[in-house]
Write a protein that holds these residues in place. Structure first.
Motif, PDB file in Angstrom:
ATOM      1  N   GLN A 188       0.832  -1.205   0.000  1.00  0.00           N
ATOM      2  CA  GLN A 188       0.000   0.000   0.000  1.00  0.00           C
ATOM      3  C   GLN A 188       0.875   1.268   0.000  1.00  0.00           C
ATOM      4  N   VAL A 189       1.977   1.212   0.720  1.00  0.00           N
ATOM      5  CA  VAL A 189       2.881   2.368   0.756  1.00  0.00           C
ATOM      6  C   VAL A 189       3.511   2.597  -0.614  1.00  0.00           C
ATOM      7  N   ILE A 190       3.950   1.520  -1.257  1.00  0.00           N
ATOM      8  CA  ILE A 190       4.556   1.643  -2.588  1.00  0.00           C
ATOM      9  C   ILE A 190       3.549   2.226  -3.578  1.00  0.00           C
ATOM     10  N   ASP A 191       2.316   1.730  -3.545  1.00  0.00           N
ATOM     11  CA  ASP A 191       1.285   2.262  -4.436  1.00  0.00           C
ATOM     12  C   ASP A 191       1.006   3.733  -4.134  1.00  0.00           C
ATOM     13  N   TYR A 192       1.004   4.075  -2.854  1.00  0.00           N
ATOM     14  CA  TYR A 192       0.778   5.466  -2.443  1.00  0.00           C
ATOM     15  C   TYR A 192       1.880   6.369  -2.980  1.00  0.00           C
ATOM     16  N   LEU A 193       3.125   5.916  -2.895  1.00  0.00           N
ATOM     17  CA  LEU A 193       4.251   6.723  -3.381  1.00  0.00           C
ATOM     18  C   LEU A 193       4.186   6.903  -4.897  1.00  0.00           C
ATOM     19  N   ARG A 194       3.743   5.870  -5.599  1.00  0.00           N
ATOM     20  CA  ARG A 194       3.702   5.935  -7.065  1.00  0.00           C
ATOM     21  C   ARG A 194       2.529   6.774  -7.566  1.00  0.00           C
ATOM     22  N   ASP A 195       1.407   6.707  -6.873  1.00  0.00           N
ATOM     23  CA  ASP A 195       0.191   7.353  -7.362  1.00  0.00           C
ATOM     24  C   ASP A 195       0.057   8.811  -6.944  1.00  0.00           C
ATOM     25  N   ASN A 196       0.761   9.197  -5.882  1.00  0.00           N
ATOM     26  CA  ASN A 196       0.623  10.563  -5.365  1.00  0.00           C
ATOM     27  C   ASN A 196       1.712  11.448  -5.967  1.00  0.00           C
ATOM     28  N   GLY A 197       1.346  12.224  -6.955  1.00  0.00           N
ATOM     29  CA  GLY A 197       2.323  13.073  -7.645  1.00  0.00           C
ATOM     30  C   GLY A 197       2.739  14.294  -6.876  1.00  0.00           C
ATOM     31  N   ASP A 198       2.066  14.602  -5.776  1.00  0.00           N
ATOM     32  CA  ASP A 198       2.389  15.797  -4.997  1.00  0.00           C
ATOM     33  C   ASP A 198       3.452  15.553  -3.934  1.00  0.00           C
ATOM     34  N   LEU A 199       3.885  14.310  -3.769  1.00  0.00           N
ATOM     35  CA  LEU A 199       4.872  14.014  -2.738  1.00  0.00           C
ATOM     36  C   LEU A 199       6.248  14.546  -3.113  1.00  0.00           C
ATOM     37  N   THR A 200       7.060  14.828  -2.093  1.00  0.00           N
ATOM     38  CA  THR A 200       8.432  15.236  -2.337  1.00  0.00           C
ATOM     39  C   THR A 200       9.191  14.102  -3.019  1.00  0.00           C
ATOM     40  N   ARG A 201      10.136  14.457  -3.844  1.00  0.00           N
ATOM     41  CA  ARG A 201      10.922  13.456  -4.563  1.00  0.00           C
ATOM     42  C   ARG A 201      12.251  13.153  -3.862  1.00  0.00           C
ATOM     43  N   ASP A 202      12.594  13.943  -2.867  1.00  0.00           N
ATOM     44  CA  ASP A 202      13.884  13.775  -2.188  1.00  0.00           C
ATOM     45  C   ASP A 202      13.643  13.334  -0.746  1.00  0.00           C
TER      46      ASP A 202
END
Length: 483
Positions: A188-202
């Motif tokens: 679920q965390v991996i999917d959340y990171l991939r699908d949420n484009g507003d998250l920080t990249r660093d």
């Protein structure tokens, strides 16, 4: 137009062209730097000449391969009267990243020439801590104009950071982080990171929080990527973590990072809620800054920045010189007491600066060690006495060595064994005094909640000079060398 996730495959000749351009840019950037990664004087001259001649395209061509930090160095090396013209010529090459790398004084000069809308645009492209560094030193009216030109979300983050004390964790922390509830699984965390484009990249770690948004654990990104999808974050996370209070001084934050070898750490408010994070790249800057400040304070040189306005440097330094003048009168008074002794034996006037000078250097050595130990929390109430005794033992060994060499030398040169003995005894006394003063004075300032780096040097110098003159001239008088 190619959709995201369905990128067109580049043709072989396109790949080769791109690689050749990148390689050429890297070679050009490397040719502008010397073996110590500093801009070569001839490169700087070439850029300035191109700007002076109006050949803007050539100037941009020279500068474009450089890293933002190197462009910042270029602007800092440019004479102040030409800096605005060079920055204008380089245009968009002087972007947000370059501004964040600039020396504070140089950055203030350049920002002063920009419209609030431009500053707001630059600030919105940076992490919150870098944006705050640009805005915090502006005049209140200019600061307000920049904030009003920013997007509401960015403005709220900057205003929140500015509400914390200067040089605190709240000022330097980043608001962009990744936090997930403990009930989520790795998948679920991996999917959340991939699908949420507003998250920080660093980011290097994921913070796990409870229902009240309080951090209860951390999880390195590598753990998430290498574990089965069905594992719960509560089972994967590390519950032991170092939390940084939002009002903690940045020097204390740096010490925690150093002590616990942290890459990043969560910042919490008074109620324990997660409000930001601090990463090690920010700490490297703080460690360098704090170490430089302590060295400059020991010498009374103010901020010691070569870009600092002349009058600011004058005001910072002259008050310590005047204080030093007053303390020097103490040593002068002691010399005056033994005026008749010096008149009867001129050699004393020749030799007494040696006693005071070597004692002063010994005191400076001990003082530097003590101030550094205080700054890094190596000295506490439990080992302060032991530290002073250690420095006295070191001073005794140094004193014996220097006194023996100096006493023999003076006795042979002046053919006066008594004079050699007197100067050896005076040197021994002054070096031991210097060891005691060099450790005790900074510790006394620290006990009084005063910065030991600010005024220790003046008082230690006064003590070593006064004791050096008093011991040497007093012993010479007592020994009857002038009789």
């Amino acid at each position: 137009m190619t959709e995201r996730g369905d990128l067109a495959e580049p043709r072989p000749h396109e790949e080769l062209a791109d690689e050749s351009l990148i390689s050429a840019g890297m070679e050009q950037a490397e040719s502008s730097l010397d073996e110590d990664d500093r801009l070569k004087p001839e490169f700087l001259s070439a850029v300035l000449d191109a700007v002076d001649e109006g050949d803007i395209d050539h100037a941009r061509e020279l500068v474009s391969p450089l890293h933002p930090a190197d462009i910042a160095d270029l602007l800092e090396l440019t004479p102040a009267e030409q800096r605005g013209e060079v920055a204008a010529a380089l245009g968009d090459l002087v972007g947000a990243e370059v501004l964040s790398e600039l020396n504070d004084y140089v950055r203030d000069d350049l920002i002063g020439a920009l419209a609030p809308e431009q500053v707001a645009e630059f600030a919105s492209e940076l992490d919150t801590d870098d944006a705050v560094a640009i805005i915090e030193d502006m005049e209140e009216a200019d600061q307000q104009a920049v904030l009003e030109a920013m997007e509401p979300e960015d403005r709220a983050a900057i205003e929140s950071a500015l509400s914390y004390p200067e040089e605190s964790a709240g000022r330097m922390m980043q608001r962009d982080l990744v936090a997930v509830p403990e009930h989520m699984t790795v998948g679920q965390v991996i999917d959340y990171l991939r699908d949420n484009g507003d998250l920080t990249r660093d980011f290097w770690e994921i913070f796990v929080v409870d229902e009240g948004h309080k951090p209860i654990g951390t999880c390195q990104l590598s753990w998430v990527l290498t574990c089965p999808r069905g594992i719960a974050m509560a089972d994967l996370m590390k519950r032991e973590q170092t939390l940084i209070p939002v009002d903690m001084d940045q020097e204390e934050v740096a010490l925690r990072f150093q002590k616990y070898a942290l890459i990043s750490a969560a910042v919490v408010d008074g109620s324990g809620r997660l409000v930001g994070m601090i990463t090690v790249d920010d700490i490297v800057h703080i460690i360098s800054e704090e170490a430089g400040e302590d060295i400059l304070r020991l010498s009374g040189a103010g901020e010691g920045d070569i870009n600092e306005p002349v009058m600011d440097s004058y005001r910072a330094r002259v008050r310590w010189l005047l204080t030093n003048l007053l303390t020097a009168l103490v040593a002068s008074t002691i010399i005056g007491i033994f005026e008749h002794t010096i008149e009867k034996m001129v050699a004393l006037a020749t030799l007494m600066p040696i006693v005071a000078g070597v004692g002063g250097n010994a005191g400076s050595q001990t003082m530097a060690v003590t101030v550094r130990a205080l700054a890094t929390n190596q000295i506490t109430g439990s080992n302060a006495r032991r530290t002073i005794l250690r420095e006295i033992r070191v001073a005794l060994l140094n004193g014996c060595t220097v006194a023996l060499v100096l006493g023999l030398g003076v006795g042979l040169v002046f053919h006066n064994v008594a004079l050699g003995g007197v100067i050896a005894a005076a040197m021994m006394t002054n070096i031991v005094t210097a060891g005691l003063a060099g450790a005790a004075v900074p510790l006394a300032f620290d006990r009084m909640n005063l910065d030991p780096a600010v005024a220790s040097s003046i008082f230690v110098t006064m003590i070593t000079d006064s004791m050096g003159f008093f011991a040497f001239l007093g012993l010479a008088t007592a020994a009857g060398l002038t009789g």
